[in-house]
Write a protein that holds these residues in place. Structure first.
Motif, PDB file in Angstrom:
ATOM      1  N   ARG A 184       9.292   5.978   3.737  1.00  0.00           N
ATOM      2  CA  ARG A 184       8.188   6.647   4.230  1.00  0.00           C
ATOM      3  C   ARG A 184       6.873   6.608   3.329  1.00  0.00           C
ATOM      4  O   ARG A 184       7.321   6.955   2.246  1.00  0.00           O
ATOM      5  CB  ARG A 184       8.434   8.020   4.512  1.00  0.00           C
ATOM      6  CG  ARG A 184       9.266   8.175   5.901  1.00  0.00           C
ATOM      7  CD  ARG A 184       9.782   9.436   6.015  1.00  0.00           C
ATOM      8  NE  ARG A 184      11.214   9.564   5.285  1.00  0.00           N
ATOM      9  CZ  ARG A 184      12.018  10.355   5.584  1.00  0.00           C
ATOM     10  NH1 ARG A 184      11.638  11.540   6.263  1.00  0.00           N
ATOM     11  NH2 ARG A 184      13.092  10.560   5.002  1.00  0.00           N
ATOM     12  N   GLY A 185       5.789   6.322   3.875  1.00  0.00           N
ATOM     13  CA  GLY A 185       4.574   6.419   2.984  1.00  0.00           C
ATOM     14  C   GLY A 185       4.207   5.047   2.221  1.00  0.00           C
ATOM     15  O   GLY A 185       3.566   4.887   1.378  1.00  0.00           O
ATOM     16  N   ASN A 186       5.058   4.035   2.435  1.00  0.00           N
ATOM     17  CA  ASN A 186       4.761   2.576   1.990  1.00  0.00           C
ATOM     18  C   ASN A 186       4.394   1.621   3.106  1.00  0.00           C
ATOM     19  O   ASN A 186       5.287   1.691   4.350  1.00  0.00           O
ATOM     20  CB  ASN A 186       6.278   2.111   1.253  1.00  0.00           C
ATOM     21  CG  ASN A 186       6.266   2.979  -0.061  1.00  0.00           C
ATOM     22  OD1 ASN A 186       5.422   3.621  -0.470  1.00  0.00           O
ATOM     23  ND2 ASN A 186       7.738   2.678  -0.477  1.00  0.00           N
ATOM     24  N   SER A 187       3.709   0.758   3.049  1.00  0.00           N
ATOM     25  CA  SER A 187       3.207  -0.302   3.966  1.00  0.00           C
ATOM     26  C   SER A 187       2.880  -1.625   3.193  1.00  0.00           C
ATOM     27  O   SER A 187       2.023  -1.597   2.661  1.00  0.00           O
ATOM     28  CB  SER A 187       2.068   0.032   4.768  1.00  0.00           C
ATOM     29  OG  SER A 187       1.813  -0.651   5.848  1.00  0.00           O
ATOM     30  N   PRO A 188       3.696  -2.334   3.287  1.00  0.00           N
ATOM     31  CA  PRO A 188       3.614  -3.854   2.975  1.00  0.00           C
ATOM     32  C   PRO A 188       2.423  -4.453   3.748  1.00  0.00           C
ATOM     33  O   PRO A 188       2.197  -4.239   4.954  1.00  0.00           O
ATOM     34  CB  PRO A 188       4.795  -4.646   3.252  1.00  0.00           C
ATOM     35  CG  PRO A 188       5.518  -4.040   4.239  1.00  0.00           C
ATOM     36  CD  PRO A 188       5.122  -2.803   4.292  1.00  0.00           C
ATOM     37  N   PRO A 218      -4.087   9.916  -0.029  1.00  0.00           N
ATOM     38  CA  PRO A 218      -4.584   9.381  -1.296  1.00  0.00           C
ATOM     39  C   PRO A 218      -3.641   7.981  -1.482  1.00  0.00           C
ATOM     40  O   PRO A 218      -2.579   8.310  -1.422  1.00  0.00           O
ATOM     41  CB  PRO A 218      -4.489  10.364  -2.293  1.00  0.00           C
ATOM     42  CG  PRO A 218      -4.492  11.335  -1.688  1.00  0.00           C
ATOM     43  CD  PRO A 218      -3.877  11.411  -0.351  1.00  0.00           C
ATOM     44  N   LEU A 219      -4.363   7.101  -1.499  1.00  0.00           N
ATOM     45  CA  LEU A 219      -3.604   5.721  -1.788  1.00  0.00           C
ATOM     46  C   LEU A 219      -3.646   5.025  -2.976  1.00  0.00           C
ATOM     47  O   LEU A 219      -4.683   5.169  -3.515  1.00  0.00           O
ATOM     48  CB  LEU A 219      -3.840   4.597  -0.497  1.00  0.00           C
ATOM     49  CG  LEU A 219      -3.644   5.247   0.804  1.00  0.00           C
ATOM     50  CD1 LEU A 219      -4.034   4.018   1.862  1.00  0.00           C
ATOM     51  CD2 LEU A 219      -2.179   5.702   1.294  1.00  0.00           C
ATOM     52  N   TYR A 220      -2.633   4.248  -3.279  1.00  0.00           N
ATOM     53  CA  TYR A 220      -2.903   3.174  -4.391  1.00  0.00           C
ATOM     54  C   TYR A 220      -2.130   1.726  -3.748  1.00  0.00           C
ATOM     55  O   TYR A 220      -1.458   1.764  -2.876  1.00  0.00           O
ATOM     56  CB  TYR A 220      -2.369   3.589  -5.603  1.00  0.00           C
ATOM     57  CG  TYR A 220      -1.140   3.792  -5.970  1.00  0.00           C
ATOM     58  CD1 TYR A 220      -0.267   4.504  -5.275  1.00  0.00           C
ATOM     59  CD2 TYR A 220      -0.285   2.713  -6.728  1.00  0.00           C
ATOM     60  CE1 TYR A 220       1.203   4.652  -5.298  1.00  0.00           C
ATOM     61  CE2 TYR A 220       0.823   2.736  -6.906  1.00  0.00           C
ATOM     62  CZ  TYR A 220       1.744   3.930  -6.236  1.00  0.00           C
ATOM     63  OH  TYR A 220       3.237   3.729  -6.388  1.00  0.00           O
ATOM     64  N   ALA A 221      -2.458   0.747  -4.407  1.00  0.00           N
ATOM     65  CA  ALA A 221      -1.747  -0.535  -4.211  1.00  0.00           C
ATOM     66  C   ALA A 221      -0.883  -1.137  -5.259  1.00  0.00           C
ATOM     67  O   ALA A 221      -1.124  -1.037  -6.432  1.00  0.00           O
ATOM     68  CB  ALA A 221      -2.771  -1.423  -3.727  1.00  0.00           C
ATOM     69  N   GLU A 222       0.090  -1.649  -4.866  1.00  0.00           N
ATOM     70  CA  GLU A 222       1.024  -2.422  -6.138  1.00  0.00           C
ATOM     71  C   GLU A 222       0.927  -3.757  -5.571  1.00  0.00           C
ATOM     72  O   GLU A 222       1.567  -4.141  -4.591  1.00  0.00           O
ATOM     73  CB  GLU A 222       2.324  -1.724  -6.311  1.00  0.00           C
ATOM     74  CG  GLU A 222       2.560  -0.621  -7.039  1.00  0.00           C
ATOM     75  CD  GLU A 222       3.992  -0.319  -7.048  1.00  0.00           C
ATOM     76  OE1 GLU A 222       4.237   1.177  -7.220  1.00  0.00           O
ATOM     77  OE2 GLU A 222       4.728  -0.817  -6.989  1.00  0.00           O
ATOM     78  N   GLY A 223       0.935  -4.627  -6.625  1.00  0.00           N
ATOM     79  CA  GLY A 223       1.191  -6.067  -6.533  1.00  0.00           C
ATOM     80  C   GLY A 223       2.604  -6.245  -6.266  1.00  0.00           C
ATOM     81  O   GLY A 223       3.619  -5.481  -6.666  1.00  0.00           O
ATOM     82  N   LEU A 283       0.871  -1.068   0.030  1.00  0.00           N
ATOM     83  CA  LEU A 283      -0.010   0.017   0.216  1.00  0.00           C
ATOM     84  C   LEU A 283       0.846   1.236  -0.114  1.00  0.00           C
ATOM     85  O   LEU A 283       1.850   1.273   0.823  1.00  0.00           O
ATOM     86  CB  LEU A 283      -0.855   0.180   1.179  1.00  0.00           C
ATOM     87  CG  LEU A 283      -1.794  -1.259   1.371  1.00  0.00           C
ATOM     88  CD1 LEU A 283      -2.581  -1.082   2.570  1.00  0.00           C
ATOM     89  CD2 LEU A 283      -2.871  -1.239   0.099  1.00  0.00           C
ATOM     90  N   LYS A 284       0.801   2.132  -0.901  1.00  0.00           N
ATOM     91  CA  LYS A 284       1.634   3.318  -1.128  1.00  0.00           C
ATOM     92  C   LYS A 284       0.678   4.714  -1.254  1.00  0.00           C
ATOM     93  O   LYS A 284      -0.291   4.824  -1.579  1.00  0.00           O
ATOM     94  CB  LYS A 284       2.198   3.160  -2.384  1.00  0.00           C
ATOM     95  CG  LYS A 284       3.309   2.143  -2.544  1.00  0.00           C
ATOM     96  CD  LYS A 284       4.102   2.212  -3.780  1.00  0.00           C
ATOM     97  CE  LYS A 284       5.398   1.383  -3.712  1.00  0.00           C
ATOM     98  NZ  LYS A 284       6.171   1.393  -4.656  1.00  0.00           N
ATOM     99  N   ALA A 285       1.329   5.704  -0.610  1.00  0.00           N
ATOM    100  CA  ALA A 285       0.813   6.905  -0.681  1.00  0.00           C
ATOM    101  C   ALA A 285       1.055   7.537  -2.007  1.00  0.00           C
ATOM    102  O   ALA A 285       2.384   7.171  -2.483  1.00  0.00           O
ATOM    103  CB  ALA A 285       1.380   7.964   0.544  1.00  0.00           C
ATOM    104  N   SER A 317      -2.006  -1.119   8.538  1.00  0.00           N
ATOM    105  CA  SER A 317      -1.432  -0.669   7.265  1.00  0.00           C
ATOM    106  C   SER A 317      -1.936   0.797   6.965  1.00  0.00           C
ATOM    107  O   SER A 317      -1.684   1.693   6.941  1.00  0.00           O
ATOM    108  CB  SER A 317      -1.384  -1.602   6.251  1.00  0.00           C
ATOM    109  OG  SER A 317      -0.511  -2.508   5.927  1.00  0.00           O
ATOM    110  N   LEU A 318      -3.494   0.682   7.102  1.00  0.00           N
ATOM    111  CA  LEU A 318      -4.288   1.917   6.832  1.00  0.00           C
ATOM    112  C   LEU A 318      -3.658   2.983   7.842  1.00  0.00           C
ATOM    113  O   LEU A 318      -3.844   4.259   7.548  1.00  0.00           O
ATOM    114  CB  LEU A 318      -5.761   1.474   6.808  1.00  0.00           C
ATOM    115  CG  LEU A 318      -6.020   0.853   5.363  1.00  0.00           C
ATOM    116  CD1 LEU A 318      -7.505   0.660   5.474  1.00  0.00           C
ATOM    117  CD2 LEU A 318      -5.781   1.477   4.211  1.00  0.00           C
TER     118      LEU A 318
END
Lengths: 583, 583
Positions: B162-166, B186-191, B152-154, B178-179
């Motif tokens: 900073r601003g990343n959470s696996p 504002p967030l998005y997610a990366e596989g 999960l990434k800002a 994580s949240l």
């Protein structure tokens, strides 16, 4: 961080400026004493808070004392300083001074410097003192002793040709002219040193007397001003080591820590004479910023601060330094030289931030690094040709142009040799391959049996001249490749040439069956093509672009065969043999 | 000199500081905007007279406008700037801005950046947007789409972890944690991209859209912070070129001039995914100062000022960058790391002049250059072991220790291969010689006839792994050396091994009589000693100390023979044969 000692520098010119960079990198606080608020050195490092750089002459006692009161250690970027004040400052325990004021004073007087070094067994050109206010007769007496020509020199404050006057003949007019030119300064005379090259070595010395030298460089002057340095010094085997040894020995006899520039003459018989020493960073060491693992400037700071001395090794195979001199008061030629250098790969521009240009003033320099002498030479020609006083007669010996086809390159990476001109037809395909890959090479004849001394000389000198591999072709009792391999540290590639009997097997065995200890890389009988391709693979271990070129060459071979496969498919084999193979 | 354009930099940290050095060298006036009078960049270059550097936040509109009014062109050392103001400044014709504010804005939002690059056909890891204030269900939906784990990434203001959470699992607690960590951004997610290496390429682009890339580097992170870069990227043939190509393509789709740092993932199947782009000098390009012909900082200035782009070529065979991070508020560990580096040849210390340390703050870096990966590795171990958080488990894979005797080196320069274990006794003398000269090598078995695929893979990958030459031994219908030579651009040395019949002549002919196009350096039958000595001569073309070692070895051979001459003289030949040769 734990504060490092504060260093005060007498002089804020370009040498000081180049000291500020490693000072910033290592976190060393610097205070600079010089007249003006925007001298080259003051532009590139703020003084440690709450201090300001000092504005005043670096010869002024009060300013030196003020600087000393704010610093832990004083050093110089110019030797024409007030050595008396530095000595007092040190004696009074006000501040450490490096290098030792005693050394600075010794070096300030070129005659005393020469006497001292000569007494220590350092070879120098013959020299003799002149009385104060010398007469024509005094000069005549000296020419009788030292021969002609001689160089009349001021004992102090002489640099970049100032304070020197050559004397070619002993007529009254010439003597008078020389003496008038030098004015009423104390003089001495030096016998002429008919050098083949001028050579310089930077030596760093720490307080414990440990010395480390950089590779020797060839220094090229024009009208007594240094214009170009070439690193490392090329020449007969061991000349670089001998120059370094002499420079280390000379600096070993001085006191104090820091970097020293040692200028020398290389004579025709291979001997080396010491010319003079500078107790500070020197123009002949500027290439060390890009070309060496530790720059002369960083090593100066390390030495005076008792930090470990840095490695003086070259980081590149070949380097040059080209001074950017003012040609008038106009800045335009300076900009033009810098802009030209931006188009040359491997060229790094160093402008000194001087507000005004004048003729012969050092305004900047360019460092050039290259993967070989030939690449360096090609790029050096572009830089030298962009100088306002560019003159092919001066440039050609320094950076020779590419050779005419079928002639040897002046800075070859590959040497092709053969025992006899009858081997030429077999060896020519090697030249075609090297031409195709744009590799600089030379070709000559040297026979193990008929010109053994020439062969030994060739082999012994090859590495020192910058060659990286030798291709040697020979037939019959083929001794050339193996004998050359015995006299060089380079890889030698042997091409067995098929003679009139035995189908080349004699040559092959003579080349490949070397005794343990001396290897010879042997290729197929008469296959000089493969010798050249092997040479390129060897060069490719240090020139990455040649690995790509080899891959591309192999790809082309593959495509050629695939083209034949297709033709065979279309034409059928009968037609193929008739049309293609029988031609 | 004719004045160059004045450049204004938003941000006065270490990247700005490293821009000041080429600016001084090229005579480019710089004005810096940042809060404080002694920021890292403000320490190392005075502003052009009569200006002062600007003291204020680089996000402040009024300060940016003031800077713009004094400069010809604005640039950034950090992308978290006020893109709106930069766009207005440019639109109003107040000042040029490079790179384009549009590009800066695009890059500030990592989600938009990813969409843009993906639309242009650049491969990226799968990703998806999250709604503002995402619920557990929103996250669950995304994990169904992208699989687990996800990152999960800002979208904005995320760097150095900073601003990343696996997110490893989909239980409520993990999602909530994580949240909560990411807050209301504002967030998005990366596989998850299961990369084998992280890779970065610096790309410089001028206003005409010309792009030039540097060699790819391997970047090694720890707790999401860059710690070490290794240059050039090693691996299967072509991986460096493919990484550069992708990075050039991505930067080709952006607008504006300057240097860009492109971070990528190298996947197990050899494919490369783009991670993100920085529109400025980047930590993964710091080694370019010493290791490349033109540094990333100089090329940034050249690009934005429409000067010719400098060569991006490496000047050394092998380089590394090691960050010096704060471990607490104490400066002592920083000094200790710097002091340790002063003892390591080829290590260059860069301290950033920051007044205060704190955990994970970038306080400086060390560049290491070396003549081979093995030399680099040995020295890198010393540097990494001196870090406060040194951990052998982390260090060993990056800089492996020397191998046990009779085991392969992890960073070999020479590969010894043979067709069969029965060749081992013949090939062992080569290992003794290489050990004696302290050359890193590996030894393995690969057969042209029994393991053809393994042989081809070995040959194809050899150059990319940093090997410089291969010694191949084979007997009988000895195909191994020639076949390996066909699949590599390295010089291959063939050792004909004597088989049970024909006295080794079969092996010799099979190795030496290669067709035109593919050379094989052949040595005498069973003479692996000479193969190793030839390998050392080949290495000596790029490692000067090995030329001296070869000379010393030859000298020793000479002395051994001279010793025998003396013994023969003293003992007489009858006794000599009885006592010495018959033993």
């Amino acid at each position: 961080m734990a504060p490092r000692k504060t260093v005060g520098i007498l002089g804020g010119g370009q040498l000081g400026r180049m000291l500020t960079h490693p000072a910033a990198l290592l976190g060393i606080p610097l205070l600079i004493l010089d007249s003006g608020s925007h001298t080259p050195a003051k532009q590139t490092l703020l003084p440690p808070q709450p201090h300001s750089h000092l504005d005043g002459p670096f010869t002024s006692e009060s300013h030196i004392r003020e600087l000393a009161s704010k610093c832990d250690i004083l050093t110089v970027e110019i030797e024409h300083v007030n050595a008396d004040v530095l000595e007092s400052v040190e004696k009074e325990g006000l501040c450490e001074v490096q290098p030792s004021p005693k050394t600075i004073r010794l070096i300030q007087d070129k005659f005393r410097q020469k006497c001292y070094l000569s007494d220590k067994g350092i070879p120098v050109a013959p020299f003799a003192e002149l009385p104060i206010g010398p007469s024509e007769k005094d000069v005549l007496e000296i020419t009788e002793k030292l021969g002609l020509p001689i160089m009349l020199k001021a004992k102090t404050l002489a640099y970049d040709g100032r304070g020197n006057s050559p004397l070619q003949s002993t007529d009254s007019e010439s003597i008078k002219k020389s003496l008038d030119f030098l004015g009423d300064r104390p003089l001495y005379a030096e016998g002429w040193a008919p050098f083949v090259k001028e050579v310089a070595v930077m030596v760093v010395r720490n307080k414990e007397g440990q010395v480390k030298s950089y590779d020797a460089v060839e220094t090229i002057h024009r009208e007594s001003i240094l214009r170009v340095c070439l690193a490392p010094l090329r020449g007969e085997r061991g000349v670089n080591a001998r120059a370094r040894e002499l420079a280390e020995k000379a600096v070993g006899h001085l006191e104090g820590a820091g970097i020293f520039g040692v200028e020398m003459f290389l004579m025709e018989d291979g001997s080396i004479l010491l010319n003079e020493i500078a107790p500070r960073p020197h123009n002949s060491g500027h290439h060390t910023i890009e070309a060496c693992l530790t720059s002369q400037f960083e090593n100066h700071l390390r030495a005076i601060l008792s930090l470990p001395l840095g490695s003086t090794e070259l980081r590149v195979p070949s380097a040059a330094m080209i001074n950017i001199l003012g040609s008038s008061s106009s800045m335009d030629p300076i900009t033009a030289m810098a802009d030209n250098a931006l188009t040359v790969p491997g060229a790094s521009v160093h402008l000194y931030g001087k507000a005004e240009s004048r003729k012969a003033r050092k305004m900047g320099h360019i460092t050039l690094t290259a993967e070989s002498d030939s690449e360096l030479t090609e790029r050096l020609r572009i830089l030298l040709s962009a100088q306002p006083d560019a003159d092919p007669k001066w440039i050609d010996p320094i950076a020779p142009p590419s050779p005419a086809p079928s002639h040897s390159h002046k800075k070859p990476l590959v040497g092709i040799i053969m025992g006899s001109d009858s081997d030429l037809p077999v060896m020519l395909p090697a030249t075609k391959i090297l031409d195709q890959f744009d590799i600089p090479y030379e070709l000559t004849i040297t026979s193990a049996h008929r010109t053994p001394e020439r062969m030994v000389k060739y082999a012994k000198e090859a590495a020192g001249r910058g060659l990286r591999t030798i291709i040697a072709g020979a037939g019959g009792a083929a001794h050339l490749p193996g004998m050359v391999a015995s006299e060089t540290s380079l890889p030698v590639i042997g091409v067995p040439v098929k003679a009139s009997v035995l189908d080349g097997v004699d040559s092959l065995y003579s080349i490949v069956q070397m005794p343990r200890g001396i290897p010879c890389a042997t290729v197929g009988i008469n296959n000089s093509t493969n010798a050249a391709l092997l040479a390129i693979r060897i060069l490719g271990t240090s020139i990455p672009s040649l690995q790509h070129a080899t891959d591309a060459y192999s790809k082309k071979l593959e495509e050629e065969v695939l083209g034949k496969v297709e033709k065979l498919e279309i034409d059928g084999w009968d037609k193929y043999v008739k049309e293609t193979l029988k031609k």
